[in-house]
Design an enzyme around this catalytic site. Structure first.
Site, mmCIF file in Angstrom:
data_model
loop_
_atom_site.group_PDB
_atom_site.id
_atom_site.type_symbol
_atom_site.label_atom_id
_atom_site.label_comp_id
_atom_site.label_asym_id
_atom_site.label_seq_id
_atom_site.Cartn_x
_atom_site.Cartn_y
_atom_site.Cartn_z
ATOM 1 N N CYS A 255 7.825 23.763 151.155
ATOM 2 C CA CYS A 255 7.077 22.573 150.733
ATOM 3 C C CYS A 255 5.688 22.404 151.330
ATOM 4 O O CYS A 255 4.743 22.092 150.600
ATOM 5 C CB CYS A 255 7.888 21.328 151.043
ATOM 6 S SG CYS A 255 9.448 21.273 150.169
ATOM 7 N N GLN B 72 3.020 24.049 152.646
ATOM 8 C CA GLN B 72 1.801 24.683 152.143
ATOM 9 C C GLN B 72 1.575 24.345 150.672
ATOM 10 O O GLN B 72 0.473 23.977 150.261
ATOM 11 C CB GLN B 72 1.888 26.194 152.338
ATOM 12 C CG GLN B 72 0.755 26.916 151.639
ATOM 13 C CD GLN B 72 0.525 28.291 152.196
ATOM 14 O OE1 GLN B 72 0.363 28.474 153.398
ATOM 15 N NE2 GLN B 72 0.511 29.271 151.334
ATOM 16 N N LEU C 15 3.021 15.446 158.010
ATOM 17 C CA LEU C 15 3.929 16.193 158.886
ATOM 18 C C LEU C 15 3.325 17.547 159.256
ATOM 19 O O LEU C 15 3.321 17.947 160.428
ATOM 20 C CB LEU C 15 5.285 16.394 158.200
ATOM 21 C CG LEU C 15 6.159 15.145 158.073
ATOM 22 C CD1 LEU C 15 7.351 15.408 157.160
ATOM 23 C CD2 LEU C 15 6.636 14.685 159.455
ATOM 24 N N GLU D 211 12.247 13.517 147.135
ATOM 25 C CA GLU D 211 13.285 13.757 148.145
ATOM 26 C C GLU D 211 12.631 14.060 149.490
ATOM 27 O O GLU D 211 11.742 14.891 149.572
ATOM 28 C CB GLU D 211 14.173 14.923 147.693
ATOM 29 C CG GLU D 211 15.351 15.172 148.608
ATOM 30 C CD GLU D 211 16.089 13.878 148.940
ATOM 31 O OE1 GLU D 211 16.584 13.213 148.026
ATOM 32 O OE2 GLU D 211 16.160 13.531 150.138
ATOM 33 N N GLY E 162 18.661 19.849 144.663
ATOM 34 C CA GLY E 162 19.624 19.364 143.670
ATOM 35 C C GLY E 162 21.061 19.418 144.181
ATOM 36 O O GLY E 162 21.805 18.441 144.060
ATOM 37 N N ARG F 212 11.689 30.853 152.640
ATOM 38 C CA ARG F 212 10.486 30.636 151.828
ATOM 39 C C ARG F 212 9.309 30.240 152.717
ATOM 40 O O ARG F 212 9.395 29.306 153.493
ATOM 41 C CB ARG F 212 10.776 29.571 150.769
ATOM 42 C CG ARG F 212 11.853 30.031 149.791
ATOM 43 C CD ARG F 212 12.206 28.987 148.765
ATOM 44 N NE ARG F 212 12.864 27.841 149.325
ATOM 45 C CZ ARG F 212 13.271 26.788 148.603
ATOM 46 N NH1 ARG F 212 13.063 26.767 147.308
ATOM 47 N NH2 ARG F 212 13.867 25.779 149.184
ATOM 48 N N ALA G 177 1.927 16.259 153.918
ATOM 49 C CA ALA G 177 0.621 16.606 154.496
ATOM 50 C C ALA G 177 0.521 16.065 155.932
ATOM 51 O O ALA G 177 0.060 16.758 156.833
ATOM 52 C CB ALA G 177 -0.502 16.042 153.629
ATOM 53 N N VAL H 131 13.812 20.997 139.549
ATOM 54 C CA VAL H 131 13.536 22.421 139.300
ATOM 55 C C VAL H 131 12.350 22.870 140.155
ATOM 56 O O VAL H 131 11.683 22.050 140.790
ATOM 57 C CB VAL H 131 13.233 22.670 137.795
ATOM 58 C CG1 VAL H 131 14.412 22.250 136.949
ATOM 59 C CG2 VAL H 131 11.979 21.934 137.356
ATOM 60 N N LEU I 107 3.596 13.753 148.590
ATOM 61 C CA LEU I 107 2.590 14.735 149.009
ATOM 62 C C LEU I 107 1.960 14.296 150.331
ATOM 63 O O LEU I 107 1.729 15.113 151.233
ATOM 64 C CB LEU I 107 1.495 14.871 147.939
ATOM 65 C CG LEU I 107 1.912 15.440 146.586
ATOM 66 C CD1 LEU I 107 0.698 15.567 145.664
ATOM 67 C CD2 LEU I 107 2.579 16.804 146.738
HETATM 68 P P1 NAI Z 1 15.168 25.823 144.369
HETATM 69 O O1 NAI Z 1 14.348 26.961 143.928
HETATM 70 O O2 NAI Z 1 16.175 26.009 145.452
HETATM 71 O O3 NAI Z 1 15.966 25.196 143.113
HETATM 72 C C1 NAI Z 1 15.415 24.992 141.852
HETATM 73 C C2 NAI Z 1 16.467 25.383 140.813
HETATM 74 O O4 NAI Z 1 16.009 24.993 139.512
HETATM 75 C C3 NAI Z 1 16.729 26.888 140.726
HETATM 76 O O5 NAI Z 1 18.099 27.152 140.991
HETATM 77 C C4 NAI Z 1 16.339 27.271 139.277
HETATM 78 O O6 NAI Z 1 17.165 28.283 138.743
HETATM 79 C C5 NAI Z 1 16.493 25.945 138.562
HETATM 80 N N1 NAI Z 1 15.721 25.814 137.326
HETATM 81 C C6 NAI Z 1 14.403 26.094 137.116
HETATM 82 N N2 NAI Z 1 14.064 25.789 135.855
HETATM 83 C C7 NAI Z 1 15.163 25.299 135.248
HETATM 84 C C8 NAI Z 1 15.443 24.799 133.945
HETATM 85 N N3 NAI Z 1 14.487 24.715 133.017
HETATM 86 N N4 NAI Z 1 16.713 24.404 133.656
HETATM 87 C C9 NAI Z 1 17.677 24.463 134.599
HETATM 88 N N5 NAI Z 1 17.478 24.913 135.861
HETATM 89 C C10 NAI Z 1 16.233 25.318 136.182
HETATM 90 O O7 NAI Z 1 14.136 24.658 144.777
HETATM 91 P P2 NAI Z 1 14.378 23.425 145.764
HETATM 92 O O8 NAI Z 1 14.077 23.800 147.164
HETATM 93 O O9 NAI Z 1 15.669 22.765 145.439
HETATM 94 O O10 NAI Z 1 13.176 22.487 145.299
HETATM 95 C C11 NAI Z 1 13.181 21.807 144.068
HETATM 96 C C12 NAI Z 1 12.044 20.825 144.086
HETATM 97 O O11 NAI Z 1 12.239 19.868 145.139
HETATM 98 C C13 NAI Z 1 10.679 21.444 144.326
HETATM 99 O O12 NAI Z 1 9.733 20.717 143.565
HETATM 100 C C14 NAI Z 1 10.442 21.203 145.796
HETATM 101 O O13 NAI Z 1 9.064 21.131 146.079
HETATM 102 C C15 NAI Z 1 11.102 19.855 146.001
HETATM 103 N N6 NAI Z 1 11.586 19.583 147.364
HETATM 104 C C16 NAI Z 1 12.151 20.563 148.133
HETATM 105 C C17 NAI Z 1 12.615 20.278 149.404
HETATM 106 C C18 NAI Z 1 13.220 21.337 150.250
HETATM 107 O O14 NAI Z 1 13.414 21.106 151.427
HETATM 108 N N7 NAI Z 1 13.557 22.482 149.726
HETATM 109 C C19 NAI Z 1 12.550 18.926 149.970
HETATM 110 C C20 NAI Z 1 12.003 17.969 149.066
HETATM 111 C C21 NAI Z 1 11.527 18.306 147.820
#
Ligand code: NAI
Length: 480
Positions: free
Chosen positions: A272, A274, A223, A157, A13, A342, A221, A86, A217
């Protein structure tokens, strides 16, 4: 003025919205989160995540058209487009435990959107979600709609941590899935218009909702499968005298295969791979596709095998015991240029060594002592919940100390394990390190970063994944 609100100020985000705000000065972007500490950090000079180039982007637009806030309801109700980014952890109990995605955070975000909205909204899935999640979200929203119209889009993303900013500025593709109805197509166009500020049109792919959800997904998978494939080869290289770097170079020269993602290592990590594969496995099982599920499961099994194999190499080389021996751990993040831990392979390797009673001195240039202690005491999958909901670790692990630099971590150590490919590990003064270590001094390179010949000349016994074995290791048992 178009208003965008993003729910979830995490690794996805935060950077994604910063890049949208920078490239679209006519759009107001507000990132909201339930975590007060995260939002305060975004509003300070000490951003909550480390990502090269992120500071500069945020500095340019924070306070101009980029804002961070905990006033979720206000900003959601004012927005035209709502991104939901989230956490989507793996379920730890109940139906699908250990595989299925836990959509509790997503569901609560959707219910809140339904509660506070007073105008039509485009709701964008940014989190990685199981196929058909959009349908569930649609149901939640429309059941509480009060006449408000919602269009759900899937816009997964593809950024990689460590290169997030450059990935966001020059994406290989932007994927937008939506309903193939007039309103659905209009919503797709509205999101396309946002990206079109800086992404060439031929890089913006539009599909139906389910193709977009599944493509994310599938991409992860594929990668992860490449890494497990080259890691499987690395074991065979060690057994035969082949050199995995030479093999992957030769294989990657085939333009149908390509050179990227072919480096052997101690294993893949990150939030991501696993999780997404487990999710894919679960979806296959639910659709009666046991063989397909087993095929993808194997990618994770090889990853676990690789981490175990590494630990076994360390222990067996060191006279079959590391009990009481100091081992310097170089790097803890799941890859270089990020502070993210993570699912980092370092957790399993460290736990494996601790299981054999080693004393660890851990150094990573971007990971805090507190984070390392938390990772080594946390239960599997607990990491993927908002920070303020994660269990506190009451006491750290006694046999673990955190070092300020590589030299401190290696002082009086019997061995070094390189677990992250930080550039600085290539240019350490290994002569000085050798002089300050116990003898025989071992280096176990889990990322193939060191110059093996040079280190052997200094006097180290060196193990480097997938490379011809040091004579010392030849008669040691290797397999997990
Ligand atoms: P993250 O854990 O860093 O961020 C998620 C945020 O959402 C946290 O700050 C949390 O406090 C907040 N949150 C949770 N529930 C909430 C709610 N109801 N209202 C407001 N805020 C809320 O996670 P990250 O890494 O940003 O991943 C987010 C999503 O994107 C996951 O589904 C992940 O699989 C996907 N993703 C992650 C990538 C990465 O490289 N980290 C790349 C592509 C996708």
């Amino acid at each position: 003025m178009v208003k965008i609100c993003c729910i979830g100020a995490g690794y996805v985000g935060g950077p994604t919205m910063a890049v949208i705000a920078l490239n679209c000065p006519s759009i107001e972007v507000v990132v909201v989160d339930i975590s007060v500490t995260r939002i305060s950090a975004w509003n300070s000079d000490q951003l909550p995540i480390y990502e090269p180039g992120l500071n500069e982007v945020v500095k340019q637009c924070k306070g101009r058209n980029l804002f961070f806030s905990t006033d979720i309801e206000k900003h959601v109700s004012e927005a035209d487009i709502i991104f939901v980014s989230v956490n989507t952890p793996t379920k730890t109990r109940g139906l699908g435990a250990g595989k299925a995605a836990d959509l509790a955070y997503w569901e609560s975000a959707a219910r809140m959107i339904a509660d506070v909205s007073k105008s039509n909204k485009i709701v964008v899935e940014k989190s990685t979600v199981p196929v058909k999640t959009a349908e569930a979200i649609e149901r939640i929203l429309t059941h509480n709609s009060k006449g408000i119209k919602y269009q759900i889009l899937s816009n997964p993303e593809f950024l990689a941590e460590g290169t997030a900013i450059q990935d966001l500025f020059k994406p290989d593709r932007v994927l937008i899935g939506g309903r193939e109805t007039p309103d659905g197509l209009k919503a797709i166009q509205a999101l396309k218009d946002v990206y079109a500020h800086w992404v060439p049109e031929d890089r913006i792919i539009t599909t139906n909702l389910w193709s977009a959800e599944l493509s994310k997904l599938a991409a992860n998978a594929f990668l992860a499968q490449r890494i497990s494939s080259v890691n499987a080869m690395s074991a065979l290289c060690e057994a035969t005298g082949a050199d995995v770097s030479q093999v992957s170079h030769a294989v990657g020269k085939d333009s149908r295969i390509g050179p990227k993602f072919l480096n052997a290592s101690v294993g893949f990590g990150g939030s991501c791979f696993q999780k997404d594969i487990l999710n894919l496995v679960y979806i296959c099982e639910c659709n009666g596709l046991a063989e397909v599920a087993n095929y993808w499961k194997q990618v994770i099994k090889v990853n676990d095998y690789q981490k175990n194999r590494f630990v076994n190499r360390v222990v067996s080389s060191m006279f079959n015991t590391v009990s009481g021996k100091k081992i310097g751990i170089m790097g803890f993040a799941f890859k270089k240029d990020t502070g993210d831990t993570r699912e980092t392979p370092a957790i399993d390797v460290c736990k494996g060594l601790l299981g054999d009673k080693a004393r660890l001195s851990i150094y990573d240039p971007q990971v805090t002592a507190d984070q390392i202690q938390r990772d080594l005491t946390m239960n599997k999958f607990d990491w993927d919940h908002p920070i303020h909901l994660q269990p506190m670790s009451p006491t750290g692990v006694k046999q673990v100390s955190i070092a300020w630099d590589a030299y401190e971590a290696s002082k009086d150590a019997h061995a070094l394990c390189i677990l992250t490919e930080w550039d600085e590990f290539k240019t350490l003064d290994y002569r000085r390190i050798f002089d300050n270590m116990q003898k025989p001094a071992f280096v176990f390179d889990g990322r193939n970063v060191v110059n093996v010949e040079m280190l052997r000349d200094i006097g180290f016994i060196v193990y480097s994944i997938g490379k011809p074995l040091d004579p010392w290791l030849k008669n040691m048992p290797a397999v997990a």
